[in-house]
Design a protein around this motif. Structure first.
Motif, mmCIF file in Angstrom:
data_model
loop_
_atom_site.group_PDB
_atom_site.id
_atom_site.type_symbol
_atom_site.label_atom_id
_atom_site.label_comp_id
_atom_site.label_asym_id
_atom_site.label_seq_id
_atom_site.Cartn_x
_atom_site.Cartn_y
_atom_site.Cartn_z
ATOM 1 N N GLU A 120 0.854 -1.186 0.000
ATOM 2 C CA GLU A 120 0.000 0.000 0.000
ATOM 3 C C GLU A 120 0.890 1.237 0.000
ATOM 4 O OE1 GLU A 120 -2.120 0.396 3.685
ATOM 5 O OE2 GLU A 120 -3.299 2.097 2.990
ATOM 6 N N ILE A 121 0.538 2.241 -0.808
ATOM 7 C CA ILE A 121 1.243 3.524 -0.732
ATOM 8 C C ILE A 121 0.200 4.613 -0.474
ATOM 9 C CG2 ILE A 121 2.757 5.190 -1.863
ATOM 10 C CD1 ILE A 121 3.815 3.008 -3.664
ATOM 11 N N VAL A 122 0.259 5.194 0.709
ATOM 12 C CA VAL A 122 -0.617 6.317 1.038
ATOM 13 C C VAL A 122 0.180 7.590 0.780
ATOM 14 C CG1 VAL A 122 -1.909 7.459 2.883
ATOM 15 C CG2 VAL A 122 -1.745 4.956 2.843
ATOM 16 N N VAL A 123 -0.428 8.532 0.047
ATOM 17 C CA VAL A 123 0.275 9.789 -0.263
ATOM 18 C C VAL A 123 -0.497 10.946 0.381
ATOM 19 C CG1 VAL A 123 1.130 11.302 -2.096
ATOM 20 C CG2 VAL A 123 1.068 8.831 -2.465
ATOM 21 N N LEU A 124 0.178 11.689 1.218
ATOM 22 C CA LEU A 124 -0.429 12.842 1.890
ATOM 23 C C LEU A 124 0.324 14.095 1.455
ATOM 24 C CD1 LEU A 124 -0.621 11.348 5.524
ATOM 25 C CD2 LEU A 124 -2.326 11.169 3.685
ATOM 26 N N LEU A 125 -0.393 15.034 0.837
ATOM 27 C CA LEU A 125 0.259 16.237 0.303
ATOM 28 C C LEU A 125 -0.413 17.484 0.857
ATOM 29 C CD1 LEU A 125 0.374 15.311 -3.514
ATOM 30 C CD2 LEU A 125 2.106 14.807 -1.764
ATOM 31 N N GLY A 126 0.404 18.500 1.098
ATOM 32 C CA GLY A 126 -0.172 19.751 1.593
ATOM 33 C C GLY A 126 0.522 20.951 0.984
ATOM 34 N N ALA A 127 -0.205 22.054 0.960
ATOM 35 C CA ALA A 127 0.348 23.309 0.435
ATOM 36 C C ALA A 127 -0.462 24.454 1.025
ATOM 37 C CB ALA A 127 0.282 23.335 -1.087
ATOM 38 N N ARG A 128 -0.015 25.674 0.710
ATOM 39 C CA ARG A 128 -0.737 26.829 1.249
ATOM 40 C C ARG A 128 -2.146 26.909 0.667
ATOM 41 N NH1 ARG A 128 0.923 31.662 -0.571
ATOM 42 N NH2 ARG A 128 1.966 30.512 -2.201
ATOM 43 N N LEU A 141 -5.262 15.290 0.408
ATOM 44 C CA LEU A 141 -4.731 16.655 0.317
ATOM 45 C C LEU A 141 -5.124 17.516 1.509
ATOM 46 C CD1 LEU A 141 -5.655 17.231 -3.443
ATOM 47 C CD2 LEU A 141 -3.574 16.197 -2.499
ATOM 48 N N ALA A 142 -4.261 18.467 1.811
ATOM 49 C CA ALA A 142 -4.575 19.483 2.823
ATOM 50 C C ALA A 142 -4.067 20.828 2.321
ATOM 51 C CB ALA A 142 -3.900 19.138 4.152
ATOM 52 N N THR A 143 -4.852 21.873 2.561
ATOM 53 C CA THR A 143 -4.373 23.229 2.246
ATOM 54 C C THR A 143 -4.597 24.113 3.471
ATOM 55 O OG1 THR A 143 -6.522 23.597 1.181
ATOM 56 C CG2 THR A 143 -4.641 23.252 -0.264
ATOM 57 N N ASP A 144 -3.652 25.034 3.661
ATOM 58 C CA ASP A 144 -3.752 25.935 4.816
ATOM 59 C C ASP A 144 -5.060 26.732 4.775
ATOM 60 O OD1 ASP A 144 -1.229 25.043 5.283
ATOM 61 O OD2 ASP A 144 -0.204 26.949 4.879
ATOM 62 N N ASP A 145 -5.447 27.155 3.539
ATOM 63 C CA ASP A 145 -6.634 28.015 3.446
ATOM 64 C C ASP A 145 -7.916 27.236 3.132
ATOM 65 O OD1 ASP A 145 -6.341 27.286 0.806
ATOM 66 O OD2 ASP A 145 -5.958 29.302 0.047
ATOM 67 N N GLY A 146 -7.825 25.910 3.108
ATOM 68 C CA GLY A 146 -9.031 25.094 2.918
ATOM 69 C C GLY A 146 -9.575 25.090 1.506
ATOM 70 N N THR A 147 -8.805 25.574 0.511
ATOM 71 C CA THR A 147 -9.332 25.646 -0.854
ATOM 72 C C THR A 147 -9.279 24.299 -1.590
ATOM 73 O OG1 THR A 147 -7.186 26.533 -1.514
ATOM 74 C CG2 THR A 147 -8.981 28.116 -1.243
ATOM 75 N N LEU A 148 -8.550 23.314 -1.033
ATOM 76 C CA LEU A 148 -8.523 21.965 -1.633
ATOM 77 C C LEU A 148 -8.255 20.947 -0.530
ATOM 78 C CD1 LEU A 148 -8.640 20.509 -4.421
ATOM 79 C CD2 LEU A 148 -6.153 20.709 -4.528
ATOM 80 N N GLY A 149 -9.078 19.918 -0.473
ATOM 81 C CA GLY A 149 -8.891 18.871 0.529
ATOM 82 C C GLY A 149 -9.177 19.377 1.935
ATOM 83 N N HIS A 150 -8.505 18.739 2.897
ATOM 84 C CA HIS A 150 -8.677 19.085 4.306
ATOM 85 C C HIS A 150 -8.182 20.509 4.566
ATOM 86 C CE1 HIS A 150 -8.396 18.532 8.668
ATOM 87 N NE2 HIS A 150 -7.142 18.952 8.609
ATOM 88 N N GLY A 151 -8.959 21.320 5.234
ATOM 89 C CA GLY A 151 -8.505 22.662 5.590
ATOM 90 C C GLY A 151 -7.698 22.583 6.870
ATOM 91 N N GLY A 152 -6.384 22.635 6.757
ATOM 92 C CA GLY A 152 -5.550 22.547 7.955
ATOM 93 C C GLY A 152 -4.179 22.026 7.599
ATOM 94 N N LEU A 153 -3.482 21.519 8.608
ATOM 95 C CA LEU A 153 -2.079 21.128 8.432
ATOM 96 C C LEU A 153 -1.959 19.647 8.054
ATOM 97 C CD1 LEU A 153 -0.724 23.056 11.538
ATOM 98 C CD2 LEU A 153 -0.676 23.768 9.133
#
Ligand SMILES: Cc1cc2nc3c(=O)[nH]c(=O)nc-3n(C[C@H](O)[C@H](O)[C@H](O)COP(=O)(O)OP(=O)(O)OC[C@H]3O[C@@H](n4cnc5c(N)ncnc54)[C@H](O)[C@@H]3O)c2cc1C
Ligand code: FES
Length: 263
Positions: free
Chosen positions: A135-143, A164-176
């Motif tokens: 299994e390969i889980v990929v977790l990516l984040g950006a501003r 995905l996570a974005t600091d401003d919540g515009t894509l994926g989870h809103g947060g870190l």
């Protein structure tokens, strides 16, 4: 062994307002590169050596080309972003110690900001192993979404489905990004590979340490020379007798448990 070369830019892509990808004709580097290693690049083969900057090897192609993916911060990256196909850059590499690939496991790749860059090379290496991971889980984040959308799509094209996570919540989870770990990793043991801002990697390292999961981190320090000559890239570790390692020579990839994380 690394070397110093002049490499022609064969392709330039603009990923977002200030993120660029350059494809370089560098067969000597492509031949030897391992996932997690880096190159020192400077805009123009004969221009100011003080403008050499470290960049992870983002991808390695079978035809002797490599790619770097970078965000414009200051003078060095601004000059690189202004180059066009056909122009030449000075490049030294491949440098440093890359990721140590383990086989047949559950893997998690965690990338924040431009820390996503080396994970492409790593993901491709993992996928083409004779015994790929279960299994390969990929977790990516950006501003913000604009910095992440295309890169996430390219992971999808590899058959991976990044969370995905974005600091401003515009894509994926809103947060870190570290907040994604408990959401997407079950209780099983994972081998975690991580690259991004230091506070993010410290949080991921702490999550892994609490579960005794092996975690490799790729550190991004300031680097003047990239070849262990200036002492500018020292980090505090638990393993060196004088307490410090050089990120350019001993890293950039380290076991997370070897690093003394800032509190
Ligand atoms: C091993 C390694 C691999 C790297 N891989 C990549 C990559 O794949 N893609 C990418 O975009 N960047 C990467 N970096 C960071 C990249 O080297 C810097 O962004 C670059 O050197 C900035 O140069 P500049 O001349 O544009 O900015 P400078 O004028 O040197 O600096 C501009 C501003 O950015 C800050 N800064 C510079 N470097 C860093 C850094 N490493 N971390 C945090 N802040 C910094 C400075 O403090 C300053 O405030 C990597 C760094 C290392 C050490
Ligand atoms: S960057 Fe000069 S010693 Fe590491």
């Amino acid at each position: 062994m690394s070397g110093q070369f002049s490499a022609e830019i064969s392709k330039k892509e603009q990923i977002s307002a200030d993120i660029f990808r350059l494809t370089l004709v560098a067969p000597e580097i492509a031949d030897k590169a391992r996932a997690g290693q880096f190159v020192m690049l400077r805009a123009g083969a004969a221009l100011d050596p003080l403008l050499s900057r470290p960049f992870s090897i983002h991808q390695r192609m079978a035809d002797g080309r490599i790619q770097v993916l970078f965000k414009v911060f200051g003078e060095g990256t601004r000059r690189l972003a202004n180059l066009e196909p056909g122009q030449v850059v000075g490049v030294v590499g491949p440098l440093g110690r890359g990721f140590s690939l383990q086989s047949g496991e559950r893997i998690c790749l965690v990338g924040g900001g431009m820390g996503i860059a080396p994970l492409f090379f790593l993901a491709r290496e993992l996928l083409r192993r004779a015994e790929p991971p279960e299994e390969i889980v990929v977790l990516l984040g950006a501003r913000t979404a604009a910095d992440l959308r295309q890169l996430a799509r390219e992971f999808e094209m590899m058959g991976l489905h990044p969370r995905l996570a974005t600091d401003d919540g515009t894509l994926g989870h809103g947060g870190l990004i570290p907040e994604l770990l408990p959401l997407h990793l079950s209780g099983d043991k994972y081998q975690v590979y991580c690259c991004g801002p230091t506070p993010m990697m410290a949080a991921v390292a702490s999550h892994c340490a609490a579960r005794q999961w092996p975690c490799q981190v790729s550190l991004e320090t300031m680097m003047a020379c990239g070849i262990s000559a200036c002492l500018g890239c020292a980090v505090k570790t638990t393993t060196k007798t004088d307490g410090y390692a050089h990120v350019c020579k001993d890293g950039p990839v380290f076991a997370a448990t070897d690093i003394v994380w800032p509190s």
